[in-house]
Design a protein around this motif. Structure first.
Motif, PDB file in Angstrom:
ATOM      1  N   THR A   1      37.292  14.066 -72.669  1.00  0.00           N
ATOM      2  CA  THR A   1      37.032  15.318 -72.664  1.00  0.00           C
ATOM      3  C   THR A   1      36.753  15.758 -74.148  1.00  0.00           C
ATOM      4  O   THR A   1      36.810  14.654 -75.067  1.00  0.00           O
ATOM      5  CB  THR A   1      38.207  16.429 -72.134  1.00  0.00           C
TER       6      THR A   1
ATOM      7  N   HIS B   1      42.099  12.571 -71.200  1.00  0.00           N
ATOM      8  CA  HIS B   1      43.079  13.620 -70.393  1.00  0.00           C
ATOM      9  C   HIS B   1      43.473  12.853 -69.142  1.00  0.00           C
ATOM     10  O   HIS B   1      42.628  12.093 -68.367  1.00  0.00           O
ATOM     11  CB  HIS B   1      42.082  14.577 -69.905  1.00  0.00           C
TER      12      HIS B   1
ATOM     13  N   THR C   1      46.996  15.331 -72.331  1.00  0.00           N
ATOM     14  CA  THR C   1      45.707  14.703 -73.229  1.00  0.00           C
ATOM     15  C   THR C   1      46.071  13.886 -74.545  1.00  0.00           C
ATOM     16  O   THR C   1      47.095  14.371 -75.325  1.00  0.00           O
ATOM     17  CB  THR C   1      44.830  15.873 -73.709  1.00  0.00           C
TER      18      THR C   1
END
Length: 332
Positions: free
Chosen positions: A6, A11, A27
């Motif tokens: 991401t 993540h 994350t």
């Protein structure tokens, strides 16, 4: 889902225990950190069973009732009747899955039954029957959770009136029995009044159970044998009855109907459900009024608990008599 890239980093979106288990989202700045976290989650599931969701118990209530019957109920004297009642109860409850059966399930059922006019004593028996199913299954290892009914309180029931016959009423009933068509009803009634036995116990006596000035009751409601001394007069009457029967087999024919008709010929009114049982209450009541010992009465009646016998304690001449001399008005 697993590990995705991401804008904020790598993540992790995992359900390590599978569908229905706890979901973890986190994350990381690098893919290596994300992979390490993913591996750690999977290791935790393998090492710690509490991470895995509990499997549903797909058994239904009838399955536990069958287990109770096979391993315990079938050995009870009233097991067949209790088993039938449990199956009916299970059907009315909708035969729920065991993991869906809660205290509230039974509470709602009981509420509806009360509103339908079912007697509290009946509901308390159903509660006791069903609670025993879970208790026995747990003892045998077929149920590992807490008994869902262990904290459900039974309905408090007011003590029922225990009617007993006066001496005049006893004479009236005996006279009515003397003119009965049954030759046995009078003698069975005398046994009940002399020993405190239930009508079924007296009516089912065999010749061999009357000897040495005592009646030896067996196959009783509690399952325990008991012996009760009787007067010489009653003993002679029973010996004569035994001779008429050939000295073996049952002493009496069925004669409950004859007793009911004898009562109907009198002006005596009895509470519902106490037709022949009034004789047992009469024995116990007069025993205490004649200053009998409550512990002896417990043994004579065959009560497993003294609490049951204490219902007659208030009839003792000395019971709570100090109230007459120890009250404040008496000492003014």
């Amino acid at each position: 889902m697993a590990i995705t890239k991401t804008d904020k980093g790598w993540h992790v979106d995992e359900q390590p225990a599978g569908r229905g288990g706890k979901r973890y989202r986190k994350t990381f700045s690098t893919k290596a950190e994300a992979l390490a976290f993913q591996a750690w989650l999977k290791t935790k599931v393998n090492q710690s069973p509490e991470w895995a969701p509990a499997k549903r118990d797909m058994r239904r209530l009838i399955d536990l009732i069958e287990i109770w019957h096979q391993h315990h109920g079938a050995t009870l004297r009233a097991g067949k009747d209790t088993y039938s009642r449990l199956k009916t109860l299970c059907e009315v409850l909708g035969n729920p899955f065991l993991d869906h059966f809660k205290a509230s399930t039974f509470a709602e059922y009981r509420k509806s039954r009360i509103e339908a006019g079912i007697a509290p004593n009946t509901l308390n028996r159903e509660h006791a029957y069903l609670r025993s199913v879970f208790n026995e299954a747990k003892r045998l290892g077929y149920w590992t959770l807490e008994n869902p009914l262990s904290n459900v309180r039974q309905i408090k029931v007011a003590e029922r009136e225990l009617s007993y016959l006066s001496k005049e009423e006893i004479r009236e009933i005996l006279h009515s029995l003397e003119i009965s068509k049954s030759d046995d009803a009078l003698l069975v009634a005398k046994i009940c009044l002399s020993t405190g036995s239930r009508w079924s116990e007296a009516q089912g006596l065999r010749c061999s159970q009357v000897r040495d000035g005592q009646i030896h009751f067996s196959n009783t409601k509690s399952g325990k044998n008991r012996s009760v001394p009787i007067s010489d007069d009653l003993s002679e009457e029973l010996q004569a009855q035994s001779l008429r029967k050939g000295g073996s087999g049952q002493l009496f024919n069925y004669c409950y109907g004859a007793f009911r008709k004898a009562i109907n010929r009198t002006d005596i009114s009895l509470p519902a459900g106490q037709m022949t049982h009034v004789l047992r209450h009469t024995f116990a009541s007069h025993f205490m009024m004649n200053n009998g010992n409550i512990l002896v009465l417990q043994r004579l009646l065959g009560h497993s608990s003294l609490t049951m016998t204490m219902r007659y304690a208030h009839l003792s001449p000395d019971h709570l008599q100090e109230a007459k001399t120890k009250n404040p008005l008496a000492t003014l």
